[in-house]
Design a protein around this motif. Structure first.
Motif, short mmCIF file in Angstrom:
data_model
loop_
_atom_site.label_atom_id
_atom_site.label_comp_id
_atom_site.label_asym_id
_atom_site.label_seq_id
_atom_site.Cartn_x
_atom_site.Cartn_y
_atom_site.Cartn_z
N VAL A 183 0.92 -1.24 -0.14
CA VAL A 183 0.03 0.15 0.01
C VAL A 183 1.04 1.16 0.12
O VAL A 183 1.69 1.39 1.07
N LYS B 105 0.05 4.50 0.02
CA LYS B 105 -0.25 5.87 0.39
C LYS B 105 0.60 6.40 1.49
O LYS B 105 1.11 5.84 2.43
N ASN C 287 -4.50 4.61 -2.49
CA ASN C 287 -5.89 4.61 -1.44
C ASN C 287 -6.52 6.03 -1.79
O ASN C 287 -7.67 6.16 -1.56
N ILE D 135 -7.64 0.93 -3.42
CA ILE D 135 -8.42 0.40 -2.10
C ILE D 135 -8.78 1.36 -1.46
O ILE D 135 -9.81 1.17 -0.63
N MET E 5 -13.86 -7.71 -0.57
CA MET E 5 -12.85 -7.05 0.28
C MET E 5 -13.63 -6.65 1.49
O MET E 5 -14.61 -6.06 1.46
N ILE F 45 -12.52 -4.27 5.40
CA ILE F 45 -11.52 -3.86 6.33
C ILE F 45 -11.96 -4.08 7.79
O ILE F 45 -12.92 -3.66 8.17
N MET G 134 -4.35 -6.40 7.06
CA MET G 134 -3.70 -5.13 6.67
C MET G 134 -2.44 -5.66 7.73
O MET G 134 -2.14 -6.62 8.36
N SER G 135 -1.44 -4.45 7.98
CA SER G 135 -0.17 -4.52 8.89
C SER G 135 -0.46 -5.35 10.30
O SER G 135 0.32 -6.30 10.53
N ARG H 25 -3.29 -6.55 2.19
CA ARG H 25 -3.01 -5.12 1.94
C ARG H 25 -2.06 -4.59 2.93
O ARG H 25 -2.34 -4.14 4.14
N ILE H 26 -0.86 -4.25 2.65
CA ILE H 26 0.21 -3.94 3.76
C ILE H 26 0.87 -2.79 3.50
O ILE H 26 1.47 -2.59 2.38
N GLY H 27 0.80 -1.81 4.19
CA GLY H 27 1.37 -0.54 4.37
C GLY H 27 2.63 -0.55 5.20
O GLY H 27 3.79 -0.59 5.00
N ARG H 28 2.21 0.03 6.74
CA ARG H 28 3.47 0.23 7.55
C ARG H 28 4.23 -0.91 7.88
O ARG H 28 5.56 -0.74 8.03
C1 LIG Z 1 -3.77 2.15 4.39
C2 LIG Z 1 -4.51 0.92 4.12
C3 LIG Z 1 -4.01 -0.32 4.17
C4 LIG Z 1 -2.68 -0.59 4.83
O1 LIG Z 1 -2.66 -0.30 6.21
P1 LIG Z 1 -1.30 -0.65 7.15
O2 LIG Z 1 -2.06 -0.66 8.42
O3 LIG Z 1 -0.41 0.41 6.98
O4 LIG Z 1 -0.87 -1.95 6.60
C5 LIG Z 1 -4.79 -1.47 3.83
N1 LIG Z 1 -6.14 -1.14 3.36
C6 LIG Z 1 -6.72 -0.29 3.22
C7 LIG Z 1 -8.13 0.14 2.42
C8 LIG Z 1 -5.94 1.17 3.44
O5 LIG Z 1 -6.55 2.25 3.58
#
Ligand SMILES: *Cc1c(COP(=O)(O)O)cnc(C)c1O
Length: 238
Positions: free
Chosen positions: A32, A34, A55, A89, A171, A173, A213-214, A229-232
């Motif tokens: 991810v 963003k 995002n 996403i 999908m 969250i 996610m993370s 979906r991995i960001g941090r």
């Molecule tokens: C930011 C985001 C993520 C990733 O989040 P992290 O906690 O940084 O891994 C995944 N999905 C969506 C929809 C997001 O907005």
């Protein structure tokens, strides 16, 4: 750092797969982008990631322009690297549907028939079939986007009428919880919904479950996620 983080994540995915009797080849790690710089995005591609998610449309356009200037444009249609898959996403407004169709291979956040129709109009114009996921609000939290599990099947049937849009899966969250194990029940709702719909319609086509996610990806993998979906956890110091 990104390389080490990715290695750790891959190990954790593999362990979660082993615990749940799955093959780690079934799980795609989507990075991810963003709030990241294009240098960071390039580093993650260099480390072997082939799936990048945005995002916000404005930031996506900026990233795309900057990457293009570096000869590394990631446009989903036409130029760019055939090997990259671009994901959207975030919440998508219908007036951004055209940009989304031009930029993205898979849009995870479709939450209305109206939006799907708008995507279909632009996809048709581009001679493309737009792959999408239906976003489901599995927790019922008011601030979250997504359709209810109860609405989903009817909407999937309506969207299936659109020839230039193809629903590849669902999908969700999960809410923020103290213990990632608590997120499991929401992931289970998504998987159960997919199993129910596909149980009634063999050609349901819902092969993707985008969840995790993370903070909760292992729980998601144990519950059947095919995309996390991995960001941090990728971009930040562990
Ligand atoms: C930011 C985001 C993520 C990733 O989040 P992290 O906690 O940084 O891994 C995944 N999905 C969506 C929809 C997001 O907005």
């Amino acid at each position: 750092m990104i390389k080490d983080n990715l290695e750790r994540i891959r190990d954790r995915v593999e362990a979660a797969c082993r615990r749940s009797g799955r093959s780690s080849g079934e799980v795609r790690i989507v990075a991810v982008a963003k709030n990241r710089t294009v240098q960071e995005i390039q580093a993650v591609i260099f480390a072997g990631i082939t799936d990048i998610a945005e995002n916000r449309m404005q930031e996506a356009l900026l990233h795309n322009r900057e990457l293009s200037e570096r000869g590394d444009g990631l446009r989903a249609t036409g130029q760019g690297r055939g090997t990259m898959t671009r994901h959207f996403i975030g919440h998508l407004q219908t007036n951004k549907a055209k940009d989304a169709v031009e930029l993205f291979d898979l849009i995870h956040s479709v939450d209305s028939v109206r939006l799907a129709q708008e995507l279909a109009v632009h996809a048709k114009r581009l001679g493309k079939v737009q792959d999408i996921l239906l976003q489901v609000n599995t927790s019922g939290e008011k601030q979250k986007f997504g359709v209810t599990a109860g609405e989903a099947e009817g909407m999937l049937a309506e969207i299936a009428q659109l020839r230039h849009v193809r629903t590849q899966g669902l999908m969700t969250i999960a809410p923020i919880v103290d213990d990632p194990g608590q997120a499991k029940m929401f992931f289970r709702v998504l998987r159960q919904l997919r199993d129910d719909v596909c149980g009634r319609r063999a050609d349901c086509g819902l092969s993707i479950l985008s969840m995790g996610m993370s903070d909760d990806f292992e729980a998601a993998v144990e519950e059947g996620a095919t995309m996390i979906r991995i960001g941090r956890a990728i971009f930040e110091e562990a």
